[in-house]
Design an enzyme around this catalytic site. Structure first.
Site: not given
Ligand code: NAD
Ligand code: UDP
Length: 321
Positions: A144, A147
């Site tokens: 992980r 990221y």
């Molecule tokens: P997502 O994967 O749907 O969106 C990410 C977007 O970034 C995509 O459209 C992808 O094509 C684009 N992208 C990836 N690499 C790129 C690059 N090198 N250049 C240009 N574009 C690029 O994810 P999301 O859930 O919409 O997340 C958006 C942001 O929020 C991310 O930075 C993510 O880390 C952050 N975030 C999301 C969550 C969540 O639960 N969804 C939680 C914490 C943080």
């Molecule tokens: N998880 C699960 N079944 C699935 C996918 C995810 O039990 O099919 C669990 C995973 O192990 C984690 C939690 O759900 O504990 C959230 O996972 P997700 O990948 O959505 O996000 P993150 O771990 O990044 O919070």
């Protein structure tokens, strides 16, 4: 002459980014969406293409970008473990080189810049709920880390540009967010459980299913991001944005089964490496600084998300698992 606020959204074709594009256009902003479509989809923004104040550019943030804007939401980065682990070197580059390029752009333009950071900076947390002053518990060499450490380094860069160059920065630590337009194949728990339930397939619980997460509906989250961007220059963060309602994965599975009326059975699979055991945001700072707290209950948000995936499956969108 530009009268509108010119807003650049990196990763604007992604799940969260597409809602930002929509909301800011509705507020009269001139929106430039840039995306390399690694995980984003044209489908997410198809309804915006061709509208007067929306512009789309295919671009990878790991390369410099020369455009004009007043504010930048730096959302580009794959967010689901399956996606960000597919090409981990590119994931770190996206966070780190992407941050350097966007901060450089903001510095040249004196633009305000917001970073989409993450609760993953806390790793597998040893304090609960997580407050912003907690430094985290991250394995720097695990699967992980591309990221988590990429996002941590991006935060470092934001704060160094703030201290060294007086840049106007905003760092949001986003907790698990869900809703319509999540990628159906991204392997995240909400999309997995819903698609499995709708198809009558077994619900895949990793580990015992006692690990917890706190799920925020996407529209609440986007409201928080916009409030943060609009806040005074003294509010730089980091600031937790998430829903404090905490659920085990078993509880989530049962909720999805009930709402879909599915008869899928639970199946237990190995827990992925470094999977955090618990996660819950303390949002005291967001309440005080932004007057923000989430409004949508898990049940209501899940119902909307289920309706979205149901329509997608009926449309025949291929969902590989
Ligand atoms: P997502 O994967 O749907 O969106 C990410 C977007 O970034 C995509 O459209 C992808 O094509 C684009 N992208 C990836 N690499 C790129 C690059 N090198 N250049 C240009 N574009 C690029 O994810 P999301 O859930 O919409 O997340 C958006 C942001 O929020 C991310 O930075 C993510 O880390 C952050 N975030 C999301 C969550 C969540 O639960 N969804 C939680 C914490 C943080
Ligand atoms: N998880 C699960 N079944 C699935 C996918 C995810 O039990 O099919 C669990 C995973 O192990 C984690 C939690 O759900 O504990 C959230 O996972 P997700 O990948 O959505 O996000 P993150 O771990 O990044 O919070």
């Amino acid at each position: 002459m530009h009268l509108e606020q010119r807003t650049l959204i990196t990763g604007g074709a992604g799940f969260i980014g597409s809602y930002l594009c929509e909301k800011l256009l509705a507020r009269g902003h001139d929106v430039l969406c840039i995306d390399n479509f690694f995980t984003g989809a044209k489908r997410n923004i198809a309804h915006l293409i061709g509208t007067k104040h929306f512009e789309l550019m295919r671009h990878d943030v790991t390369f410099p970008l020369y455009v004009e804007c007043d504010e930048i939401y730096n959302m580009a980065c794959p967010a689901s473990p399956i996606h960000y682990q597919r090409d981990p070197v590119q994931t770190t580059k996206t966070s780190v080189h992407g941050a350097i390029n966007m901060l450089g752009l903001a510095k040249r333009l004196r633009a305000k810049i917001l970073q989409a950071s993450t609760s993953e900076v806390y790793g597998d947390p040893t304090i609960h709920p997580q407050t912003e002053d907690y430094w985290g518990n991250v394995n720097p060499i695990g699967t992980r880390a591309c990221y988590d450490e990429g996002k941590r380094c991006a935060e470092t860069l934001f704060f160094d540009y703030y201290r060294q160059h007086g840049l106007r920065i905003k760092v949001a630590r986003i907790f698990n967010t869900y809703g319509p337009r999540m990628h159906p194949n991204d392997g995240r728990v909400v999309s997995n459980f819903i698609v499995q339930a709708l198809r009558g397939e077994p619900i895949t619980i990793y580990g015992e299913g006692n690990q917890t997460r706190a799920f925020c509906y996407v529209e609440d989250l986007v409201d928080g991001l916009i409030r943060l961007m609009d806040s005074g220059d003294d509010i730089v963060g980091p600031i937790n944005l998430g829903n404090p309602g905490e659920f085990t994965m078993r509880e989530l599975a049962n909720e999805v089964l009930e709402l879909t009326g599915s008869r899928s059975k639970l199946t237990f699979m190995p827990l992925p490496a470094d999977d955090p055991k618990q996660r819950q945001p303390n949002i005291t700072r967001a309440k005080a600084d932004l007057g923000w707290e989430p409004k949508v209950k898990l049940r209501d948000g899940l119902a909307k998300t289920i309706a979205y995936f149901d329509a997608l499956l009926k449309e025949g969108v291929v969902v590989d698992r």
